[in-house]
Design a protein around this motif. Structure first.
Motif, PDB file in Angstrom:
ATOM      1  N   MET A   1       0.870  -1.170   0.000  1.00 26.20           N
ATOM      2  CA  MET A   1       0.000   0.000   0.000  1.00 26.20           C
ATOM      3  C   MET A   1       0.910   1.224   0.000  1.00 26.20           C
ATOM      4  N   TYR A   2       0.383   2.290  -0.530  1.00 25.86           N
ATOM      5  CA  TYR A   2       1.123   3.550  -0.547  1.00 25.86           C
ATOM      6  C   TYR A   2       0.523   4.431   0.536  1.00 25.86           C
TER       7      TYR A   2
ATOM      8  N   CYS B   1      -3.273   3.938  -0.258  1.00 28.36           N
ATOM      9  CA  CYS B   1      -3.784   3.590  -1.579  1.00 28.36           C
ATOM     10  C   CYS B   1      -3.316   2.187  -1.938  1.00 28.36           C
ATOM     11  N   PHE B   2      -4.263   1.364  -2.374  1.00 24.60           N
ATOM     12  CA  PHE B   2      -3.986   0.014  -2.851  1.00 24.60           C
ATOM     13  C   PHE B   2      -4.316  -0.020  -4.335  1.00 24.60           C
ATOM     14  N   VAL B   3      -3.488  -0.689  -5.122  1.00 19.82           N
ATOM     15  CA  VAL B   3      -3.752  -0.843  -6.547  1.00 19.82           C
ATOM     16  C   VAL B   3      -3.750  -2.336  -6.853  1.00 19.82           C
TER      17      VAL B   3
ATOM     18  N   LYS C   1     -12.283   5.804   5.725  1.00 26.38           N
ATOM     19  CA  LYS C   1     -13.249   6.047   4.651  1.00 26.38           C
ATOM     20  C   LYS C   1     -12.604   5.642   3.326  1.00 26.38           C
ATOM     21  N   ALA C   2     -13.180   4.632   2.689  1.00 24.55           N
ATOM     22  CA  ALA C   2     -12.624   4.085   1.454  1.00 24.55           C
ATOM     23  C   ALA C   2     -13.374   4.600   0.240  1.00 24.55           C
ATOM     24  N   HIS C   3     -12.616   4.873  -0.810  1.00 21.51           N
ATOM     25  CA  HIS C   3     -13.175   5.237  -2.113  1.00 21.51           C
ATOM     26  C   HIS C   3     -12.533   4.303  -3.137  1.00 21.51           C
TER      27      HIS C   3
ATOM     28  N   TYR D   1      -8.664  -1.859 -10.040  1.00 23.16           N
ATOM     29  CA  TYR D   1      -9.109  -1.072  -8.895  1.00 23.16           C
ATOM     30  C   TYR D   1      -7.992  -0.256  -8.257  1.00 23.16           C
ATOM     31  N   GLN D   2      -8.339   0.951  -7.876  1.00 21.49           N
ATOM     32  CA  GLN D   2      -7.519   1.768  -6.993  1.00 21.49           C
ATOM     33  C   GLN D   2      -8.405   2.041  -5.779  1.00 21.49           C
TER      34      GLN D   2
END
Length: 144
Positions: free
Chosen positions: A18-19, A66-68, A126-128, A72-73
Protein backbone atom coordinates in the motif's frame (compact mmCIF):
# COMPACT_ATOMS: atom_id res chain seq x y z
CA UNK A 1 -18.94 -1.61 -3.51
CA UNK A 2 -19.29 -3.10 -0.01
CA UNK A 3 -16.57 -3.18 2.62
CA UNK A 4 -16.48 -6.98 2.33
CA UNK A 5 -15.72 -6.63 -1.41
CA UNK A 6 -13.04 -4.05 -0.63
CA UNK A 7 -11.42 -6.36 1.94
CA UNK A 8 -11.54 -9.23 -0.59
CA UNK A 9 -9.68 -7.15 -3.19
CA UNK A 10 -7.04 -5.93 -0.74
CA UNK A 11 -6.52 -9.31 0.91
CA UNK A 12 -6.42 -11.04 -2.47
CA UNK A 13 -3.47 -8.97 -3.69
CA UNK A 14 -0.48 -11.09 -4.69
CA UNK A 15 1.90 -8.38 -3.42
CA UNK A 16 0.15 -6.55 -0.57
CA UNK A 17 1.81 -3.17 -0.95
CA UNK A 18 0.00 0.00 0.00
CA UNK A 19 1.12 3.55 -0.55
CA UNK A 20 0.95 5.75 2.55
CA UNK A 21 0.61 9.53 2.27
CA UNK A 22 1.54 11.70 5.24
CA UNK A 23 2.20 15.39 5.76
CA UNK A 24 5.16 16.92 7.56
CA UNK A 25 5.64 20.68 7.88
CA UNK A 26 3.02 21.17 5.18
CA UNK A 27 4.87 18.92 2.72
CA UNK A 28 3.37 15.65 1.43
CA UNK A 29 5.30 12.38 1.63
CA UNK A 30 4.27 9.13 -0.08
CA UNK A 31 5.93 5.75 0.16
CA UNK A 32 5.14 2.10 -0.44
CA UNK A 33 4.72 -0.06 2.66
CA UNK A 34 4.14 -3.78 3.06
CA UNK A 35 0.64 -4.27 4.47
CA UNK A 36 0.44 -6.65 7.43
CA UNK A 37 -3.32 -7.17 7.31
CA UNK A 38 -6.67 -5.52 6.88
CA UNK A 39 -10.02 -6.66 8.19
CA UNK A 40 -12.95 -5.47 10.32
CA UNK A 41 -10.44 -4.38 12.97
CA UNK A 42 -8.55 -2.01 10.67
CA UNK A 43 -5.58 -1.59 8.35
CA UNK A 44 -2.32 -2.65 10.04
CA UNK A 45 1.31 -2.17 9.10
CA UNK A 46 4.63 -1.85 10.90
CA UNK A 47 7.69 0.34 10.56
CA UNK A 48 10.82 1.19 12.50
CA UNK A 49 11.02 3.75 15.29
CA UNK A 50 13.86 5.55 13.47
CA UNK A 51 11.91 5.94 10.22
CA UNK A 52 10.44 9.23 9.00
CA UNK A 53 7.06 7.52 8.60
CA UNK A 54 6.97 6.74 12.34
CA UNK A 55 7.79 10.35 13.24
CA UNK A 56 5.30 11.78 10.73
CA UNK A 57 2.41 9.61 11.95
CA UNK A 58 3.11 10.21 15.63
CA UNK A 59 3.16 13.98 14.96
CA UNK A 60 0.08 13.90 12.67
CA UNK A 61 -1.89 10.63 12.54
CA UNK A 62 -4.03 11.76 9.58
CA UNK A 63 -3.09 9.82 6.49
CA UNK A 64 -4.34 8.24 3.30
CA UNK A 65 -3.38 4.83 1.97
CA UNK A 66 -3.78 3.59 -1.58
CA UNK A 67 -3.99 0.01 -2.85
CA UNK A 68 -3.75 -0.84 -6.55
CA UNK A 69 -5.02 -4.22 -7.69
CA UNK A 70 -6.06 -5.03 -11.24
CA UNK A 71 -8.53 -2.41 -12.42
CA UNK A 72 -9.11 -1.07 -8.90
CA UNK A 73 -7.52 1.77 -6.99
CA UNK A 74 -8.71 1.80 -3.39
CA UNK A 75 -7.92 4.90 -1.34
CA UNK A 76 -8.62 4.96 2.38
CA UNK A 77 -8.38 8.08 4.52
CA UNK A 78 -8.34 8.19 8.29
CA UNK A 79 -6.15 8.30 11.36
CA UNK A 80 -3.50 5.81 12.38
CA UNK A 81 -3.03 4.92 16.00
CA UNK A 82 0.14 3.48 17.44
CA UNK A 83 -0.34 -0.01 18.91
CA UNK A 84 2.11 -0.62 21.71
CA UNK A 85 1.23 -4.27 22.31
CA UNK A 86 4.10 -6.74 22.66
CA UNK A 87 1.80 -9.71 21.94
CA UNK A 88 0.70 -8.15 18.65
CA UNK A 89 4.33 -7.46 17.75
CA UNK A 90 5.18 -11.10 18.47
CA UNK A 91 2.27 -12.20 16.25
CA UNK A 92 3.62 -10.10 13.40
CA UNK A 93 7.17 -11.44 13.74
CA UNK A 94 5.87 -15.04 13.86
CA UNK A 95 3.79 -14.60 10.68
CA UNK A 96 5.22 -16.51 7.67
CA UNK A 97 5.27 -13.31 5.58
CA UNK A 98 7.55 -11.60 8.14
CA UNK A 99 10.44 -14.08 8.32
CA UNK A 100 12.77 -11.26 7.33
CA UNK A 101 12.19 -9.65 10.76
CA UNK A 102 13.55 -12.63 12.66
CA UNK A 103 17.12 -11.87 11.58
CA UNK A 104 16.80 -8.39 13.07
CA UNK A 105 15.85 -9.87 16.45
CA UNK A 106 19.07 -11.88 16.45
CA UNK A 107 21.06 -8.85 15.36
CA UNK A 108 19.53 -6.29 17.74
CA UNK A 109 18.45 -8.45 20.65
CA UNK A 110 14.81 -9.07 21.50
CA UNK A 111 14.21 -6.15 23.87
CA UNK A 112 15.78 -3.56 21.56
CA UNK A 113 14.07 -5.01 18.48
CA UNK A 114 10.58 -4.91 20.01
CA UNK A 115 11.18 -1.32 21.09
CA UNK A 116 12.26 -0.48 17.51
CA UNK A 117 9.28 -2.25 15.84
CA UNK A 118 6.29 0.09 15.71
CA UNK A 119 2.79 -1.02 14.69
CA UNK A 120 0.10 1.30 13.34
CA UNK A 121 -3.60 0.63 12.78
CA UNK A 122 -6.28 2.69 11.03
CA UNK A 123 -9.79 1.90 12.22
CA UNK A 124 -12.98 3.02 10.47
CA UNK A 125 -11.19 4.56 7.49
CA UNK A 126 -13.25 6.05 4.65
CA UNK A 127 -12.62 4.09 1.45
CA UNK A 128 -13.18 5.24 -2.11
CA UNK A 129 -12.87 2.74 -4.96
CA UNK A 130 -11.86 4.06 -8.36
CA UNK A 131 -11.85 2.41 -11.81
CA UNK A 132 -11.60 3.81 -15.33
CA UNK A 133 -15.26 2.90 -15.83
CA UNK A 134 -16.42 5.25 -13.07
CA UNK A 135 -13.72 7.87 -13.52
CA UNK A 136 -16.15 10.80 -13.84
CA UNK A 137 -18.80 9.57 -11.39
CA UNK A 138 -19.18 11.39 -8.07
CA UNK A 139 -17.11 9.90 -5.27
CA UNK A 140 -18.83 7.58 -2.89
CA UNK A 141 -17.29 6.38 0.36
CA UNK A 142 -17.52 3.16 2.37
CA UNK A 143 -16.53 3.10 6.03
CA UNK A 144 -14.27 0.14 6.72
Amino acid sequence: MTKEEIFAIINGMEHPVMYVATVENGNPHVRGILLYKTDENGIVFHTGKSKELYHQLTANPNAEVCFVSGKYQIRVEGQFQLLNDINYKREIVAHPSRKFLQGWIKEMGEEQFFDFLQVFKMEHGKAHVWTFEDNFAPKSFVTL
